[in-house]
Design a protein around this motif. Structure first.
Motif, PDB file in Angstrom:
ATOM      1  N   ARG A 182       2.278   2.855   0.196  1.00  0.00           N
ATOM      2  CA  ARG A 182       2.871   2.627  -1.068  1.00  0.00           C
ATOM      3  C   ARG A 182       2.060   1.333  -1.808  1.00  0.00           C
ATOM      4  O   ARG A 182       1.791   1.230  -2.779  1.00  0.00           O
ATOM      5  CB  ARG A 182       4.284   2.180  -0.869  1.00  0.00           C
ATOM      6  N   SER A 183       1.852   0.199  -1.180  1.00  0.00           N
ATOM      7  CA  SER A 183       1.166  -0.915  -1.657  1.00  0.00           C
ATOM      8  C   SER A 183      -0.264  -0.745  -2.185  1.00  0.00           C
ATOM      9  O   SER A 183      -0.674  -0.831  -3.260  1.00  0.00           O
ATOM     10  CB  SER A 183       1.159  -1.866  -0.681  1.00  0.00           C
ATOM     11  N   GLU A 184      -0.982   0.089  -1.184  1.00  0.00           N
ATOM     12  CA  GLU A 184      -2.372   0.420  -1.725  1.00  0.00           C
ATOM     13  C   GLU A 184      -2.273   1.482  -3.083  1.00  0.00           C
ATOM     14  O   GLU A 184      -3.038   1.357  -3.993  1.00  0.00           O
ATOM     15  CB  GLU A 184      -3.055   0.972  -0.568  1.00  0.00           C
ATOM     16  N   ARG A 185      -1.375   2.402  -2.888  1.00  0.00           N
ATOM     17  CA  ARG A 185      -1.255   3.492  -4.032  1.00  0.00           C
ATOM     18  C   ARG A 185      -0.729   2.872  -5.170  1.00  0.00           C
ATOM     19  O   ARG A 185      -1.234   3.236  -6.399  1.00  0.00           O
ATOM     20  CB  ARG A 185      -0.077   4.443  -3.513  1.00  0.00           C
ATOM     21  N   ASP A 186       0.071   1.938  -5.284  1.00  0.00           N
ATOM     22  CA  ASP A 186       0.674   1.230  -6.241  1.00  0.00           C
ATOM     23  C   ASP A 186      -0.391   0.290  -7.046  1.00  0.00           C
ATOM     24  O   ASP A 186      -0.527   0.413  -8.403  1.00  0.00           O
ATOM     25  CB  ASP A 186       1.807   0.417  -6.152  1.00  0.00           C
ATOM     26  N   LEU A 187      -1.437  -0.310  -6.306  1.00  0.00           N
ATOM     27  CA  LEU A 187      -2.478  -1.062  -6.946  1.00  0.00           C
ATOM     28  C   LEU A 187      -3.266  -0.319  -7.647  1.00  0.00           C
ATOM     29  O   LEU A 187      -3.697  -0.655  -8.637  1.00  0.00           O
ATOM     30  CB  LEU A 187      -3.190  -1.721  -5.666  1.00  0.00           C
ATOM     31  N   PHE A 188      -3.976   0.790  -6.992  1.00  0.00           N
ATOM     32  CA  PHE A 188      -4.751   1.675  -7.381  1.00  0.00           C
ATOM     33  C   PHE A 188      -4.382   2.634  -8.485  1.00  0.00           C
ATOM     34  O   PHE A 188      -4.763   3.000  -9.427  1.00  0.00           O
ATOM     35  CB  PHE A 188      -5.638   2.350  -6.594  1.00  0.00           C
ATOM     36  N   ALA A 189      -2.864   2.886  -8.619  1.00  0.00           N
ATOM     37  CA  ALA A 189      -2.251   3.577  -9.590  1.00  0.00           C
ATOM     38  C   ALA A 189      -2.364   2.666 -10.897  1.00  0.00           C
ATOM     39  O   ALA A 189      -2.632   3.233 -11.996  1.00  0.00           O
ATOM     40  CB  ALA A 189      -0.892   4.014  -9.311  1.00  0.00           C
ATOM     41  N   ALA A 190      -2.059   1.464 -10.724  1.00  0.00           N
ATOM     42  CA  ALA A 190      -2.027   0.567 -11.917  1.00  0.00           C
ATOM     43  C   ALA A 190      -3.738   0.262 -12.324  1.00  0.00           C
ATOM     44  O   ALA A 190      -3.730   0.399 -13.681  1.00  0.00           O
ATOM     45  CB  ALA A 190      -1.477  -0.811 -11.417  1.00  0.00           C
TER      46      ALA A 190
END
Length: 487
Positions: A182-190
């Motif tokens: 989740r954390s990595e996905r949220d970062l690169f989604a932003a």
């Protein structure tokens, strides 16, 4: 709701542009400075929400890139509003805009779970910084020395900036696609939301708005929408879903992207440097050296890390195997390891049979000891007996294993009956010398009985015959009065 703050900023910007038509220029410039600052604050807030130290740093890095972009916007504000210079390229502002992509490039090349690999991350940062600065030299080299508008140079500059924004957008989308948690996905989604929006808005602005007198800075200020989207994604904290926990943690495409990202950054640096050689030979050559040496050093460090990790995994595997093959109570080999050794010893059917001696050892009247003194005393007795038996086997190739309950087995390589009986007698005396109290024994202390057998063991049938013969000898020793050796 996370969208309220960035939406309110956009609404305020639109209201001021509509209500203050005579001040649209200053309002637009201030909005283009305020929007990235707001996004940087949102990114900082998000970093404080992350639990992992590495994840917090990555959000800080993204915030740094947005702050650098705001410096470029401040440069435009100073030159165009304060100094009244319009329709020009400003070197320091353009440098800031180019360097704003450096943190994003670093994120694309980084590994979110790189642990304590500080030197690898430093190399990634140097390569990203070198790429950003040299790309600026290429773009600035497309213009005249004064930075005044030049139709051919500006046209080439715009397409170079499009290529840069497309590169960052594609990289962010790919990293978001292969994100592991989740954390990595949220970062690169932003990052992906911001870069794609910036690609579209900057492309329209550079191709159709900038440099045309019928358009003012209020039209260019639409870029604040990209920073509003970035702030929204930073403030939007997704909750982990149940299916996310079941997602494979290391798919082939994830390994491919993580491995290819650093080399892609280095290759891009080399390509940009080769283009720069036509404009500034020394700086371009330095960029090529930086890309090649930087990636080579990074590869060496990564390889060293992989070797260290392989050694650690091998050591852990050996330790786990040792635990699996060791009797937890006595510390000697267990029945599972004994079966493994016997299987390996008889695996080569073409090998000539070899001499092997088998000792079957049993503690006399062990059940009486448990019934009289309790199981705790019985366990301690087993530990002491196992230690004494282990010391009695002098040769490194000999094996002692717990056969079951109070029974042990010893395998003596290349030993005949006479040698086996000598070892067995030494073991019997060692246990007797412990003088472990045993109220249920006629001797008053713990003793053992041992059965010996020796012969050729080159097949499963031969091994089974040897163990059966040793077992029969053990029963003979017990029938003869116990505390003795029989063969």
């Amino acid at each position: 709701m996370p969208i309220l703050l960035p939406f309110s900023l956009l609404l305020l910007q639109a209201a001021l542009l509509f209500l203050l038509p005579q001040q649209r220029g200053p309002v637009a410039y201030i909005a283009m400075v305020a929007a990235p600052l707001l996004a940087a604050l949102a990114l900082y807030w998000r970093s404080r929400r992350e639990k992992g130290r590495r994840e917090r740093k990555l959000w800080w890095v993204l915030a740094l890139g947005v702050l650098i972009w705001s410096l470029g916007a401040m440069g435009n504000l100073w030159h165009e509003w304060i100094q009244g210079r319009v329709n020009e390229m400003y070197r320091e502002a353009m440098l800031a805009f180019q360097l704003a992509g450096v943190p994003v490039v670093y994120l694309l090349a980084s590994e979110p779970r790189s642990g304590r690999r500080h030197l690898v991350r430093l190399i990634d940062a140097v390569l990203a910084l070198g790429l950003g600065y040299l790309f600026f030299q290429v773009t600035w080299g497309m213009l005249t020395a004064r930075g005044a508008p030049d139709e051919a140079g500006v046209h080439a500059l715009i397409w170079l900036i499009d290529a840069q924004n497309l590169f960052l957008s594609a990289g962010a989308l790919v990293r978001c696609w292969v994100a592991q948690d989740r954390s990595e996905r949220d970062l690169f989604a932003a990052v992906a939301w911001y870069e794609v929006a910036y690609l579209l808005i900057a492309g329209i602005n550079d191709h159709y708005v900038a440099g045309r007198p019928e358009f003012g800075p209020e039209h260019s200020s639409v870029v604040t929408l990209a920073f509003a989207l970035l702030a929204w994604r930073a403030l939007k904290v997704t909750k982990p879903r149940a299916e996310a926990a079941q997602r494979p943690i290391d798919l082939p495409r994830q390994r491919l992207v993580r491995s290819a990202s650093p080399i892609l950054i280095a290759c891009t640096l080399v390509v940009v440097s080769l283009v720069l050689i036509r404009i500034d030979y020394a700086m371009g050559a330095a960029g090529v050296v930086l890309g090649v040496v930087g990636y080579g050093l990074r590869s060496v460090l990564t390889q060293v890390r992989q070797l260290e990790r392989g050694d650690t995994l091998h050591r852990q595997r050996v330790e786990l195997q040792t635990l699996a093959w060791t009797d937890a109570l006595t510390g000697v080999a267990n029945r599972h390891y004994l079966d493994h050794v016997l299987s390996e010893a008889t695996a080569q059917a073409d090998a000539p049979p070899r001499t092997l001696a088998v000792l079957m050892l049993d503690i006399d009247h062990f059940k009486r000891l448990n019934d009289t003194l309790g199981h705790a005393s019985g366990d301690e007795c087993l530990r002491q007996v196992a230690s004494a038996l282990r010391l009695s086997l002098a040769r490194p190739g000999d094996l002692l294993a717990r056969y079951g309950g109070e029974e042990f087995i010893a395998l003596l390589q290349g030993s005949d009956v006479e040698g086996a009986m000598q070892v067995a007698e030494r073991a019997r005396q060692a246990v007797e010398a412990l003088a472990i109290p045993h109220p249920g024994s006629q001797d008053g202390h713990v003793t053992i009985s041992i059965g010996c057998a020796s012969g050729l063991a080159g097949s499963p049938a031969g091994m089974h015959a040897l163990i059966s013969a040793a077992d029969q000898a053990l029963y003979a020793a017990k029938a003869a009065g116990r505390n003795r050796v029989a063969a």
